[in-house]
Design a protein around this motif. Structure first.
Motif, PDB file in Angstrom:
ATOM      1  N   ALA A  42     -14.246 -15.734   5.314  1.00 47.31           N
ATOM      2  CA  ALA A  42     -13.867 -15.110   4.039  1.00 47.31           C
ATOM      3  C   ALA A  42     -12.708 -14.139   4.239  1.00 47.31           C
ATOM      4  N   VAL A  43     -12.722 -13.406   5.344  1.00 42.63           N
ATOM      5  CA  VAL A  43     -11.626 -12.475   5.644  1.00 42.63           C
ATOM      6  C   VAL A  43     -10.322 -13.253   5.816  1.00 42.63           C
ATOM      7  N   ASN A  45      -9.652 -16.213   4.594  1.00 45.78           N
ATOM      8  CA  ASN A  45      -9.296 -16.777   3.285  1.00 45.78           C
ATOM      9  C   ASN A  45      -8.606 -15.741   2.404  1.00 45.78           C
ATOM     10  N   ASP A  46      -9.113 -14.511   2.391  1.00 42.73           N
ATOM     11  CA  ASP A  46      -8.461 -13.446   1.621  1.00 42.73           C
ATOM     12  C   ASP A  46      -7.059 -13.173   2.142  1.00 42.73           C
ATOM     13  N   SER A  49      -4.715 -15.778   0.807  1.00 41.62           N
ATOM     14  CA  SER A  49      -4.368 -15.529  -0.595  1.00 41.62           C
ATOM     15  C   SER A  49      -3.288 -14.465  -0.704  1.00 41.62           C
ATOM     16  N   GLN A  50      -3.431 -13.397   0.076  1.00 43.69           N
ATOM     17  CA  GLN A  50      -2.419 -12.342   0.059  1.00 43.69           C
ATOM     18  C   GLN A  50      -1.082 -12.866   0.563  1.00 43.69           C
ATOM     19  N   ASN A  84      -1.565  -9.120   6.946  1.00 41.09           N
ATOM     20  CA  ASN A  84      -2.588  -9.662   6.053  1.00 41.09           C
ATOM     21  C   ASN A  84      -3.966  -9.638   6.704  1.00 41.09           C
ATOM     22  N   SER A 150     -15.074 -19.031  -3.262  1.00 42.57           N
ATOM     23  CA  SER A 150     -13.988 -19.924  -2.880  1.00 42.57           C
ATOM     24  C   SER A 150     -14.434 -20.988  -1.886  1.00 42.57           C
ATOM     25  N   ASN A 186      -8.092 -21.999  -2.896  1.00 44.63           N
ATOM     26  CA  ASN A 186      -7.756 -21.134  -4.033  1.00 44.63           C
ATOM     27  C   ASN A 186      -7.546 -21.947  -5.299  1.00 44.63           C
ATOM     28  N   TRP A 196      -3.662 -15.112  -9.337  1.00 41.21           N
ATOM     29  CA  TRP A 196      -2.989 -13.875  -8.926  1.00 41.21           C
ATOM     30  C   TRP A 196      -1.965 -13.462  -9.966  1.00 41.21           C
TER      31      TRP A 196
END
Length: 393
Positions: A42-43, A45-46, A49-50, A84, A150, A186, A196
């Motif tokens: 999850a980290v 994946n975030d 996205s950033q 990121n 997600s 995403n 976003w």
């Protein structure tokens, strides 16, 4: 005495309990390991996205120049170098394989000029999760659950498809017809970047936004097609071409950007009506400064003067001023709430015996008022007066 058979039974039972305890401990530790893996993914994946948001302009240029929807994704090292990811991550899960990222520009046929291009990506381990050499679908579900909305996984049935948690979305399994494959996206095959608010402004909002009470600073121009409503509106160099409605206090700041009083107005240009939300009645007690409208809705504006609400222009409001002849009647004016009709006669042309005395007395009461010019003998004489009617507050 305890027989040998009884001792054997006790030892066997103890061994069985020990084995069961070991199995439960192993299962517990594996569940913890799966949860940690899901959180770790999850980290990442975030961070992806950033990275997509930060580098959208470059990705759009790559797509435009190459003509291919396939984009170059970042490595984990690049995510860490760009900030990121806050710390380095191992490139692969604990059961083997590597983390794989695929990025494409969607939808088909989008162009940079039209501004309708968005980035869709998938993130997944290159090997399915296994346990004792077999696909561990239950374990894959645990990882996806720890990863969040997600994430999804492939089941034993229809393993060629990845299902998001609670069936929220579906995507093609990148590893083929294999169960226990974990994948995060995403937005598979659709508007992947639309979740976003892009910093470069290439996307428009598609719904109402709630900024949760936080402040917006360093804003340029604000164009509004509807109503701006706020308990307090503070602005500098205001030009209003429609209506600004504030249920609370409207602060219009001067060029210095200061508003020490409740309403400190610099230069304000209004195109259209200025409506006063608060109302009052003449002679009501007040605390200056205060500007309100008359409560009867007549449009009369009251200001706080000497601790009382007084109409703008003073307590005596001139309504009409016309000449009248002796014997005519002056009708009283229509006053806003709180006003009393009054009349004042000013002699204009009077013909009398020069040795006589002229008696011209302005009538009292709310009207109508007859014009009566009397001589010294209290007899009517011809003449005209200028009758000025007022509303007195």
């Amino acid at each position: 005495m305890v027989s040998i058979i009884e001792m054997v039974i006790v030892l066997v039972a103890a061994a069985a309990l020990t084995v069961q305890g070991i199995r439960e401990d192993i299962a517990h530790k594996r569940a913890q390991l799966l949860a940690i893996e899901g959180q770790n993914e999850a980290v990442i994946n975030d961070a992806l996205s950033q990275w997509v948001t930060d580098n959208f302009a470059a990705l759009l240029d790559e797509f435009t120049q190459s003509g291919s929807p396939d984009l170059t994704p970042p490595t984990l090292d690049q995510l860490f170098t760009n900030g990121n990811l806050k710390q380095p991550h191992r490139n692969g899960p604990f059961w083997g394989g590597q983390y794989t990222v695929s990025m494409t520009m969607v939808p088909d046929g989008c162009t940079q000029e039209a501004g309708n291009c968005h980035v869709s990506y998938t993130f997944y381990p290159s090997l399915p999760l296994t346990k004792n050499g077999k696909a561990d679908v239950a374990g894959a579900a645990q990882i996806a659950l720890a990863g969040g909305a997600s994430f999804g996984f492939s089941k034993t049935q229809n393993a060629s498809e990845i299902s998001g948690l609670n069936g929220a979305w579906t995507a093609t399994n990148p590893l083929g017809n294999q169960p226990a494959v974990i994948l995060a996206t995403n937005g598979p095959g659709s508007d992947g970047d639309s979740v976003w608010i892009a910093r470069d402004g290439h996307l428009t909002w598609t719904g109402s936004q709630n900024v949760n009470g936080v402040d917006l600073h360093n804003v340029g121009n604000i164009d509004a097609q509807g109503t701006i409503a706020a308990p307090t509106v503070a602005a500098s160099n205001v030009a209003v071409s429609n209506a600004v409605r504030s249920p609370g206090t409207l602060f219009i700041q001067n060029e210095a950007g200061t508003a020490p009083a409740p309403a400190d107005m610099g230069t304000a240009t209004l195109h259209g009506p200025l409506q006063l939300a608060n109302t009052g009645v003449p002679r009501a007690a007040c605390t200056p400064p205060m500007v309100v409208g008359n409560s009867d809705g007549s449009g009369q504006v009251l200001t706080c003067q000497g601790g009382q609400l007084i109409p703008v222009g003073g307590p005596w409001q001139l309504i009409t001023q016309n000449p009248y002849s002796s014997g005519q009647v002056v009708l009283p004016p229509t006053c806003s709430a709180g006003g009393t009709p009054k009349v004042l006669f000013t002699p204009q042309v009077i013909s009398v015996d020069p040795t006589a005395t002229v008696s011209d007395v302005s009538p009292q009461g709310p009207g109508p008022w007859p014009v009566s010019i009397l001589n010294g003998q209290l007899q009517p004489v011809a003449g005209t007066v200028m009758a000025s009617t007022y509303c007195v507050y």
